[in-house]
Every structure is written in C-alpha cells, then in structure tokens.
Design a protein around this motif. Structure first.
Motif, mmCIF file in Angstrom:
data_model
loop_
_atom_site.group_PDB
_atom_site.id
_atom_site.type_symbol
_atom_site.label_atom_id
_atom_site.label_comp_id
_atom_site.label_asym_id
_atom_site.label_seq_id
_atom_site.Cartn_x
_atom_site.Cartn_y
_atom_site.Cartn_z
ATOM 1 N N ILE A 165 104.794 36.289 -14.586
ATOM 2 C CA ILE A 165 105.763 36.671 -13.566
ATOM 3 C C ILE A 165 105.963 35.490 -12.636
ATOM 4 O O ILE A 165 104.999 34.930 -12.110
ATOM 5 N N ALA A 166 107.225 35.104 -12.439
ATOM 6 C CA ALA A 166 107.573 33.983 -11.564
ATOM 7 C C ALA A 166 108.426 34.487 -10.414
ATOM 8 O O ALA A 166 109.220 35.414 -10.563
ATOM 9 N N GLY A 167 108.277 33.866 -9.256
ATOM 10 C CA GLY A 167 109.078 34.223 -8.090
ATOM 11 C C GLY A 167 110.219 33.243 -7.889
ATOM 12 O O GLY A 167 110.089 32.059 -8.181
ATOM 13 N N ASP A 168 111.329 33.761 -7.382
ATOM 14 C CA ASP A 168 112.506 32.918 -7.126
ATOM 15 C C ASP A 168 113.113 33.291 -5.776
ATOM 16 O O ASP A 168 114.229 33.777 -5.679
ATOM 17 N N SER A 169 112.322 33.103 -4.726
ATOM 18 C CA SER A 169 112.786 33.362 -3.366
ATOM 19 C C SER A 169 111.929 32.544 -2.414
ATOM 20 O O SER A 169 110.718 32.432 -2.614
ATOM 21 N N VAL A 170 112.548 31.965 -1.407
ATOM 22 C CA VAL A 170 111.832 31.098 -0.476
ATOM 23 C C VAL A 170 111.944 31.667 0.928
ATOM 24 O O VAL A 170 113.038 31.989 1.392
ATOM 25 N N MET A 171 110.796 31.795 1.603
ATOM 26 C CA MET A 171 110.779 32.243 2.995
ATOM 27 C C MET A 171 110.232 31.121 3.868
ATOM 28 O O MET A 171 109.123 30.649 3.656
ATOM 29 N N GLY A 172 111.019 30.684 4.842
ATOM 30 C CA GLY A 172 110.553 29.658 5.760
ATOM 31 C C GLY A 172 110.365 28.308 5.095
ATOM 32 O O GLY A 172 110.955 28.002 4.058
ATOM 33 N N LEU A 173 109.514 27.493 5.711
ATOM 34 C CA LEU A 173 109.226 26.174 5.168
ATOM 35 C C LEU A 173 108.366 26.319 3.923
ATOM 36 O O LEU A 173 107.524 27.195 3.831
ATOM 37 N N PRO A 187 113.547 15.922 -6.158
ATOM 38 C CA PRO A 187 114.546 16.990 -6.370
ATOM 39 C C PRO A 187 113.886 18.356 -6.449
ATOM 40 O O PRO A 187 112.721 18.479 -6.846
ATOM 41 N N SER A 188 114.636 19.389 -6.079
ATOM 42 C CA SER A 188 114.124 20.745 -6.143
ATOM 43 C C SER A 188 114.807 21.515 -7.272
ATOM 44 O O SER A 188 115.756 21.030 -7.900
ATOM 45 N N ARG A 189 114.315 22.723 -7.524
ATOM 46 C CA ARG A 189 114.880 23.651 -8.505
ATOM 47 C C ARG A 189 114.322 25.031 -8.160
ATOM 48 O O ARG A 189 113.497 25.144 -7.249
ATOM 49 N N PRO A 190 114.758 26.100 -8.819
ATOM 50 C CA PRO A 190 114.322 27.443 -8.424
ATOM 51 C C PRO A 190 112.807 27.557 -8.294
ATOM 52 O O PRO A 190 112.059 27.124 -9.169
ATOM 53 N N ASN A 191 112.364 28.170 -7.199
ATOM 54 C CA ASN A 191 110.933 28.277 -6.925
ATOM 55 C C ASN A 191 110.651 29.436 -5.975
ATOM 56 O O ASN A 191 111.566 30.049 -5.419
ATOM 57 N N ASP A 192 109.360 29.716 -5.772
ATOM 58 C CA ASP A 192 108.949 30.815 -4.890
ATOM 59 C C ASP A 192 108.466 30.321 -3.532
ATOM 60 O O ASP A 192 107.865 31.060 -2.761
ATOM 61 N N ILE A 239 104.358 30.077 -18.924
ATOM 62 C CA ILE A 239 103.719 29.281 -19.967
ATOM 63 C C ILE A 239 104.611 29.284 -21.216
ATOM 64 O O ILE A 239 105.317 30.269 -21.488
ATOM 65 N N ASP A 240 104.598 28.202 -21.949
ATOM 66 C CA ASP A 240 105.526 28.041 -23.073
ATOM 67 C C ASP A 240 105.401 29.150 -24.108
ATOM 68 O O ASP A 240 106.399 29.589 -24.681
ATOM 69 N N ASN A 241 104.187 29.603 -24.393
ATOM 70 C CA ASN A 241 104.003 30.614 -25.436
ATOM 71 C C ASN A 241 103.719 31.997 -24.857
ATOM 72 O O ASN A 241 103.024 32.811 -25.469
ATOM 73 N N ALA A 242 104.278 32.282 -23.676
ATOM 74 C CA ALA A 242 104.154 33.633 -23.113
ATOM 75 C C ALA A 242 104.802 34.644 -24.052
ATOM 76 O O ALA A 242 105.844 34.375 -24.646
ATOM 77 N N THR A 243 104.194 35.815 -24.179
ATOM 78 C CA THR A 243 104.779 36.854 -25.024
ATOM 79 C C THR A 243 105.832 37.658 -24.267
ATOM 80 O O THR A 243 106.650 38.345 -24.877
ATOM 81 N N ASP A 244 105.807 37.583 -22.932
ATOM 82 C CA ASP A 244 106.850 38.196 -22.112
ATOM 83 C C ASP A 244 106.834 37.519 -20.748
ATOM 84 O O ASP A 244 105.802 36.988 -20.317
ATOM 85 N N SER A 245 107.967 37.529 -20.081
ATOM 86 C CA SER A 245 108.040 36.919 -18.748
ATOM 87 C C SER A 245 109.121 37.607 -17.929
ATOM 88 O O SER A 245 110.081 38.154 -18.478
ATOM 89 N N LYS A 246 108.939 37.561 -16.607
ATOM 90 C CA LYS A 246 109.909 38.123 -15.679
ATOM 91 C C LYS A 246 110.044 37.207 -14.474
ATOM 92 O O LYS A 246 109.064 36.615 -14.014
ATOM 93 N N ILE A 247 111.267 37.109 -13.972
ATOM 94 C CA ILE A 247 111.534 36.384 -12.730
ATOM 95 C C ILE A 247 111.960 37.408 -11.694
ATOM 96 O O ILE A 247 112.876 38.199 -11.930
ATOM 97 N N VAL A 248 111.278 37.408 -10.553
ATOM 98 C CA VAL A 248 111.569 38.384 -9.501
ATOM 99 C C VAL A 248 111.982 37.656 -8.228
ATOM 100 O O VAL A 248 111.560 36.528 -7.970
ATOM 101 N N SER A 291 104.315 43.551 -3.604
ATOM 102 C CA SER A 291 105.566 43.968 -4.226
ATOM 103 C C SER A 291 105.356 45.174 -5.132
ATOM 104 O O SER A 291 104.591 45.104 -6.102
ATOM 105 N N ASN A 292 106.042 46.274 -4.823
ATOM 106 C CA ASN A 292 105.971 47.455 -5.683
ATOM 107 C C ASN A 292 106.507 47.157 -7.077
ATOM 108 O O ASN A 292 105.993 47.664 -8.079
ATOM 109 N N LYS A 293 107.547 46.335 -7.126
ATOM 110 C CA LYS A 293 108.137 45.977 -8.415
ATOM 111 C C LYS A 293 107.129 45.243 -9.288
ATOM 112 O O LYS A 293 106.982 45.548 -10.489
ATOM 113 N N ILE A 294 106.431 44.287 -8.713
ATOM 114 C CA ILE A 294 105.440 43.527 -9.486
ATOM 115 C C ILE A 294 104.270 44.420 -9.881
ATOM 116 O O ILE A 294 103.737 44.308 -10.994
#
Length: 218
Positions: A144-152, A164-169, A179-188, A198-201
């Motif tokens: 599970i990866a996060g894609d939301s930034v709060m504050g600094l 350079p930056s890119r999507p991050n938590d 991980i490259d060989n994850a059997t499942d993944s989610k971005i929240v 997080s109730n969702k997580i």
C-alpha cells in the motif's frame, strides 16, 4: 484455522503507533501481536532473531495458524527481510507493507549525505539507505502506497537538495513503496503518518489477510 498477524512499526515509532489498525483487526477475529524493536540502533541479527522467536512462539501455541506480517514504513523492510533470510520453514503466509520504501528511501539517502545524518542512526542498514537484495520468495505480498502530502515533507526537502519530485506520501515516493514482484498493490490518498489512522487501509489489510488480495472482487 486461526489467523494471526504481527504488526511491525516504523522508524522512531513503537508498537503503540500500530494500535489503531491492531484493534480493527482484532474486532475482525484476528489475533494481533505487536513487535517492538530499536529502530535507531538497528542490529539486523538481534531484530530478526527476536522476530523469529515471536513467530515460533505463535506457531508452537497454534500449530495450524496462518501468520501474516504487516509492516509500516521501515517495519515493512524488516518483514520482507525476515521472510527472505530467516523464514526457512515458511511459517509466514503473507506480507503486507504500508508506506515502505522497498527501493530504499530517496529522502534518507539525501539526509545520509548531510551533517544531519546522525538522526538516522544505523537505520539506513535496514534498507532505508542501503537497498535490500531482491525479494525472491513465492508468497502473497501486498503493498500500500500513499499519494497525499500534508505540510512540509519530501517535496520541500527535494527542493532544498535540488532534486525532482514525483507522487509521494510526504516521505516515501509511490514507486518506492511498491515492490516489483508484489502480488497486489493499492495507492491511497493518504499522507505517510495518516496511513496509520485510516479506516480504508484497515479494510484493505483485513481483505489481504483473508483473501491474499486487497479487493473482495474476483
């Protein structure tokens, strides 16, 4: 057959940081164990041997149990490293990682180059700075990866380091957390620390423990 999960906290944290998800999983009938370790003074042998003792204790008490490891941030690196190097009898049935920098941490590597590197202690050896070897075990592995930034956070630090930056938590890039060989993944849409509340997580982790996938849909 009982289902058991060992929760492994992240850098600077302790078992209390995992209580929110732990109580949720307990309410679903899963037995929960909190693994404590010294994240700053990282000693691989001590930590993995201690985790090994906990796994064996659970299996001795419950021979038919299915044991999952659920690690937050650095805790996910410990879970992964344990299964890769210590779980010779294949007692672990699943791994779930939340906000874990599987490809090492860009932020930690930048800090390691500065005079502030003392704040990391020896945690870089867990895989934050020195990347772990490839994961080769055949086991359900959910990320599970996060894609939301709060504050600094990471974006501000990267500007300081002229990177350079890119999507991050806020601390871990999305692509680092899967991980490259994850059997499942989610971005929240959650920041790094808020993933612990997080109730969702919580629901995603329960689904994976039950079905080896984050969604109930076939």
């Amino acid at each position: 057959m009982s289902k058991d999960v060992i929760l492994i906290h992240g850098l600077y944290l302790n078992g209390l940081s995992m209580v929110y998800i732990g109580k949720y999983l307990q309410s679903k009938g899963i037995s929960v164990y909190y693994f404590e370790y010294n994240s700053i003074n990282y000693d691989e042998d001590i930590i993995l041997n201690s985790l090994h003792s906990l796994v064996n204790m659970i299996k001795t008490k419950k021979p038919n149990s299915e044991i999952s490891l659920l690690g937050f941030s650095m805790g996910g690196l410990i879970a992964r490293n344990y299964v890769q190097t210590k779980d010779e009898n294949q007692l672990i049935t699943k791994i779930i990682t939340v906000g874990t920098p599987h490809k090492s941490s860009t932020l930690a590597k930048q800090i390691q180059k500065t005079k502030m590197n003392f704040i990391l202690g020896t945690s870089g050896n867990a895989g934050l700075v020195t990347q772990l070897t490839s994961f080769t075990k055949q086991i359900p592995f959910g990320c599970i990866a996060g894609d939301s930034v709060m504050g600094l956070g990471l974006n501000t630090a990267l500007k300081f380091f002229n990177k350079p930056s890119r999507p991050n938590d806020g601390l871990v890039f999305v692509d680092e957390a899967i991980i490259d060989n994850a059997t499942d993944s989610k971005i929240v849409k959650k920041s790094h620390k808020m993933m612990l509340f997080s109730n969702k997580i919580n629901e995603l982790c329960f689904n994976f423990i039950e079905k080896s996938k984050f969604s109930w849909l076939i």
